[in-house]
Design an enzyme around this catalytic site. Structure first.
Site, PDB file in Angstrom:
ATOM      1  N   ASP A   1       0.892  -1.430   0.065  1.00 28.63           N
ATOM      2  CA  ASP A   1       0.139  -0.033   0.064  1.00 28.63           C
ATOM      3  C   ASP A   1       0.862   1.320   0.171  1.00 28.63           C
ATOM      4  OD1 ASP A   1      -2.788  -0.756  -0.170  1.00 28.63           O
ATOM      5  OD2 ASP A   1      -2.766  -0.941   1.921  1.00 28.63           O
TER       6      ASP A   1
ATOM      7  N   TYR B   1       7.180  -9.999   6.846  1.00 28.19           N
ATOM      8  CA  TYR B   1       7.184  -8.509   7.080  1.00 28.19           C
ATOM      9  C   TYR B   1       7.627  -8.068   8.444  1.00 28.19           C
ATOM     10  CZ  TYR B   1       3.731  -8.197   3.230  1.00 28.19           C
ATOM     11  OH  TYR B   1       3.265  -8.229   1.861  1.00 28.19           O
TER      12      TYR B   1
END
Lengths: 243, 243
Positions: A48, A106
């Site tokens: 994003d 992540y």
């Protein structure tokens, strides 16, 4: 190719009209090289706006034969300094950066100082409340394993099966910057899943929720019972795994 | 007051017409608070455009009596997120942030990766050549002590006496980012002195110069025999010492 980017000045990975995106920048460079014959790239994950990457993986078909290290040098020369290409390999036609990914790691960084550190402000979410490390670890423990993560996925998630496996959900404190660094390694993550997990775990960490809420939230399969989606800037795609 | 700032988007500390400077930003905030009665601030050191600070010290006379912590909260609320105020004290009228400083510590960060790390690109100078840690330490050793640093000062330096004492000139490698972090602690530094020292030490580190050049350069008292002035973005003012 494996690449890193500072997501601060990108409107995310995926190409959008009139926006600066990672995909758009890379395709522009490739089209300059190929003298106009259009090259479309595919990324392992669509980060994003504001999300960073240290280990994004892309693949593409290039119309001419170019050695792998020549492609690496050309793309580093043609792209802006907030994107860096680390490795380049010529792969089998059947390779696909997204569909063949077996898992990803992540990190999510949290600045826990009372006042936001100006040097990590673009790479960490500021949460200036007293946090308990032991409670945080207990909350993360509940998330490891195979679960239906419906409660931790954006309502916009279009994946039907929301079952995922998290191999590792851990936290450590960065010695130099004193940031809280969360690491999540799993076979796949739903839309906004890590940012909602961190938003919820922070509520446990700072005492706003009991640790036992985590299994209850998982069981509820309802986005509205979990915590908020924390800022994109703390998130970084670290690694993608393939067979 | 003690403060930190990310120097990336400032044209240095010192106020300049039509430029965004640290001093200008702080004075603007103070003038908002004081409803127009002008407040001039003084800093312990005037950092150049692009140079960062973690421990800058400023002092000023404020026209109204305000508790120290109220001033801290007000300035943090009024200033942009690339400046953070850490401490605030009401001091004796004779205090002067610049003239009473007994010494300072600076750090200079070097990114030695072959490809520039996009996450440290605004806070480190990129030097992608193989460097020898032992040679670097030897070069730094020659600089410790009391010397005439004419060779390592900008020709624009207006200080007549160019003798300074460096208590510490050291280097270590940051575990997480792998940056080479140089630390300089001394009783004072001439204009561009640290950036010229690092520019010269890097020539020793990567083998372009013998270690023995350092004492020769000191002896020459001639700016043209030293190395280049490296980029401001690697430099950070870490601490200012007072009695």
């Amino acid at each position: 190719m494996k690449l890193a980017y500072d997501g601060t000045h990108f409107s995310g990975f995926q190409v959008q009209p009139n926006k600066r995106t990672v995909q758009g920048e890379i395709e522009k460079a490739l089209n300059t090289m190929s003298k106009g014959s259009f090259v479309r790239i595919k990324g392992a994950g669509r980060t994003d706006a504001g999300v960073h990457a240290r280990g994004q993986v892309i693949h593409f078909d290039y119309p001419k034969a170019i050695p792998a290290d020549g492609m690496l040098r050309a793309l580093n020369a043609l792209s802006s300094e907030d994107i860096v290409f680390y490795t380049s390999d010529i792969v089998d036609d059947r390779f696909h950066s997204q569909y063949l990914a077996k898992g990803k790691t992540y990190q999510y960084r949290v600045d826990n100082h009372k006042l936001e550190d100006p040097f990590t402000r673009l790479y960490a979410h500021h949460h200036p409340f007293k946090m308990d490390l032991e409670r945080t670890k207990q909350a993360l423990n509940y998330l490891e394993g195979t679960h239906d993560f419906t409660s931790f996925a954006s309502a916009q998630s279009d994946k039907e099966d929301k079952t995922r496996t998290i191999y590792e959900a851990s936290v450590m404190i960065d010695e130099r910057t004193e940031e809280w660094v969360f690491t999540f390694r799993g076979n796949g993550f739903l839309y906004n899943m890590i940012r909602i997990i961190v938003g919820t775990v922070l509520q446990v960490a700072d005492g706003r929720r009991p640790v036992e809420d985590i299994p209850k939230i998982l069981k509820a399969k309802d986005r509205t019972v979990a915590g908020p989606t924390v800022a994109p800037k703390g998130l970084c795609m670290m690694e993608v795994y393939y067979d």
